[in-house]
Design a protein around this motif. Structure first.
Motif, PDB file in Angstrom:
ATOM      1  N   ARG A  31       0.671  -1.241  -0.048  1.00  0.00           N
ATOM      2  CA  ARG A  31      -0.147   0.012   0.154  1.00  0.00           C
ATOM      3  C   ARG A  31       0.839   1.225   0.093  1.00  0.00           C
ATOM      4  O   ARG A  31       0.158   2.340  -0.058  1.00  0.00           O
ATOM      5  CB  ARG A  31      -0.830   0.071   1.193  1.00  0.00           C
ATOM      6  CG  ARG A  31      -1.793  -0.985   1.188  1.00  0.00           C
ATOM      7  CD  ARG A  31      -2.647  -1.023   2.606  1.00  0.00           C
ATOM      8  NE  ARG A  31      -3.493  -2.426   2.642  1.00  0.00           N
ATOM      9  CZ  ARG A  31      -4.208  -2.421   3.829  1.00  0.00           C
ATOM     10  NH1 ARG A  31      -4.059  -1.699   4.909  1.00  0.00           N
ATOM     11  NH2 ARG A  31      -5.021  -3.584   3.955  1.00  0.00           N
ATOM     12  N   ASN A  32       2.114   1.110  -0.174  1.00  0.00           N
ATOM     13  CA  ASN A  32       2.986   2.131  -0.001  1.00  0.00           C
ATOM     14  C   ASN A  32       4.200   2.569  -0.768  1.00  0.00           C
ATOM     15  O   ASN A  32       4.589   1.243  -1.510  1.00  0.00           O
ATOM     16  CB  ASN A  32       3.731   2.256   1.513  1.00  0.00           C
ATOM     17  CG  ASN A  32       2.860   2.433   2.504  1.00  0.00           C
ATOM     18  OD1 ASN A  32       2.531   3.440   2.976  1.00  0.00           O
ATOM     19  ND2 ASN A  32       2.417   1.247   3.439  1.00  0.00           N
ATOM     20  N   VAL A  33       4.419   3.699  -1.031  1.00  0.00           N
ATOM     21  CA  VAL A  33       5.827   4.102  -1.596  1.00  0.00           C
ATOM     22  C   VAL A  33       6.929   3.514  -0.515  1.00  0.00           C
ATOM     23  O   VAL A  33       6.638   3.665   0.650  1.00  0.00           O
ATOM     24  CB  VAL A  33       5.884   5.582  -1.867  1.00  0.00           C
ATOM     25  CG1 VAL A  33       7.512   5.583  -2.395  1.00  0.00           C
ATOM     26  CG2 VAL A  33       5.090   5.846  -2.778  1.00  0.00           C
ATOM     27  N   THR A  50      13.744   4.127  -4.785  1.00  0.00           N
ATOM     28  CA  THR A  50      12.221   3.834  -4.552  1.00  0.00           C
ATOM     29  C   THR A  50      11.560   2.938  -5.470  1.00  0.00           C
ATOM     30  O   THR A  50      11.773   2.804  -6.607  1.00  0.00           O
ATOM     31  CB  THR A  50      11.818   5.481  -4.701  1.00  0.00           C
ATOM     32  OG1 THR A  50      12.461   6.165  -4.046  1.00  0.00           O
ATOM     33  CG2 THR A  50      10.291   5.398  -4.316  1.00  0.00           C
ATOM     34  N   LEU A  51      10.630   2.264  -4.792  1.00  0.00           N
ATOM     35  CA  LEU A  51       9.717   1.518  -5.466  1.00  0.00           C
ATOM     36  C   LEU A  51       8.200   1.917  -5.341  1.00  0.00           C
ATOM     37  O   LEU A  51       7.786   2.315  -4.078  1.00  0.00           O
ATOM     38  CB  LEU A  51       9.721  -0.017  -4.717  1.00  0.00           C
ATOM     39  CG  LEU A  51       8.924  -1.071  -5.442  1.00  0.00           C
ATOM     40  CD1 LEU A  51       9.131  -1.087  -6.894  1.00  0.00           C
ATOM     41  CD2 LEU A  51       9.203  -2.259  -4.799  1.00  0.00           C
ATOM     42  N   THR A  52       7.538   2.358  -6.499  1.00  0.00           N
ATOM     43  CA  THR A  52       6.130   2.700  -6.190  1.00  0.00           C
ATOM     44  C   THR A  52       5.278   1.671  -7.105  1.00  0.00           C
ATOM     45  O   THR A  52       6.025   0.930  -8.026  1.00  0.00           O
ATOM     46  CB  THR A  52       5.941   4.092  -6.699  1.00  0.00           C
ATOM     47  OG1 THR A  52       6.014   4.276  -8.222  1.00  0.00           O
ATOM     48  CG2 THR A  52       6.938   4.856  -5.912  1.00  0.00           C
ATOM     49  N   SER A  53       4.069   1.883  -7.397  1.00  0.00           N
ATOM     50  CA  SER A  53       3.191   1.381  -8.388  1.00  0.00           C
ATOM     51  C   SER A  53       3.556   1.373  -9.675  1.00  0.00           C
ATOM     52  O   SER A  53       3.373   0.543 -10.610  1.00  0.00           O
ATOM     53  CB  SER A  53       1.784   1.411  -8.144  1.00  0.00           C
ATOM     54  OG  SER A  53       1.547   2.795  -8.205  1.00  0.00           O
ATOM     55  N   GLY A  54       4.190   2.636  -9.960  1.00  0.00           N
ATOM     56  CA  GLY A  54       4.462   3.051 -11.276  1.00  0.00           C
ATOM     57  C   GLY A  54       5.789   2.282 -11.592  1.00  0.00           C
ATOM     58  O   GLY A  54       6.612   2.502 -12.763  1.00  0.00           O
ATOM     59  N   GLY A  55       6.725   1.900 -10.814  1.00  0.00           N
ATOM     60  CA  GLY A  55       8.325   1.419 -11.200  1.00  0.00           C
ATOM     61  C   GLY A  55       9.259   1.685 -10.144  1.00  0.00           C
ATOM     62  O   GLY A  55       8.899   2.067  -8.561  1.00  0.00           O
ATOM     63  N   THR A  67      19.023  -3.297  -6.994  1.00  0.00           N
ATOM     64  CA  THR A  67      17.615  -3.470  -7.307  1.00  0.00           C
ATOM     65  C   THR A  67      16.890  -3.731  -6.127  1.00  0.00           C
ATOM     66  O   THR A  67      17.075  -4.328  -5.336  1.00  0.00           O
ATOM     67  CB  THR A  67      17.729  -4.866  -8.148  1.00  0.00           C
ATOM     68  OG1 THR A  67      18.480  -4.690  -9.222  1.00  0.00           O
ATOM     69  CG2 THR A  67      16.126  -5.217  -8.808  1.00  0.00           C
ATOM     70  N   ILE A  68      15.811  -2.912  -6.179  1.00  0.00           N
ATOM     71  CA  ILE A  68      14.911  -2.635  -5.129  1.00  0.00           C
ATOM     72  C   ILE A  68      13.684  -3.591  -5.793  1.00  0.00           C
ATOM     73  O   ILE A  68      13.293  -3.360  -6.844  1.00  0.00           O
ATOM     74  CB  ILE A  68      14.395  -1.223  -4.751  1.00  0.00           C
ATOM     75  CG1 ILE A  68      13.338  -1.339  -3.594  1.00  0.00           C
ATOM     76  CG2 ILE A  68      13.706  -0.592  -6.141  1.00  0.00           C
ATOM     77  CD1 ILE A  68      13.012   0.025  -3.005  1.00  0.00           C
TER      78      ILE A  68
END
Length: 110
Positions: A31-33, A50-55, A67-68
């Motif tokens: 649910r989080n960045v 950083t890992l988000t829903s967008g990449g 690599t995250i």
């Protein structure tokens, strides 16, 4: 109460690899960045990835080497670090908005 716990740090020779883990309680990484930061001795804390829903995004100095990733089933985030350099020596922190882990030491010997 949200708690982030990092593990996986240690001493490695230059050119080697480590995988850091960050496990969360009290929240879901899905649910989080989520991000990784690091702080070298005498320097300010800097953003690493950083890992988000967008990449994913990375600081230029680690692109192609780090690599995250995230395992939602284990509620764990990883930072795979390859081709380590002495300048990667730092305490590495896991982060989600409003919360930090306690950090894990990575030392790269040249």
């Amino acid at each position: 109460q949200v708690q982030l716990v990092e593990s996986g740090g240690g001493l490695v020779q230059a050119g080697g690899s480590l995988r850091l883990s960050c496990t969360a309680s009290g929240t879901m990484f899905s649910r989080n960045v989520v991000g990784w930061y690091r702080q070298a001795p005498g320097k300010q804390r800097e953003w690493v990835a950083t890992l988000t829903s967008g990449g994913t995004n990375y600081v230029d100095s680690v692109k192609g080497r780090f690599t995250i990733s995230r395992d939602n089933a284990k509620n764990t985030v990883y930072l795979e670090m390859n081709s380590l350099k002495s300048e990667d020596t730092a305490v590495y922190y896991c982060w989600i908005p409003g919360n930090w882990g306690q950090g894990t030491q990575v030392t790269v010997s040249s």
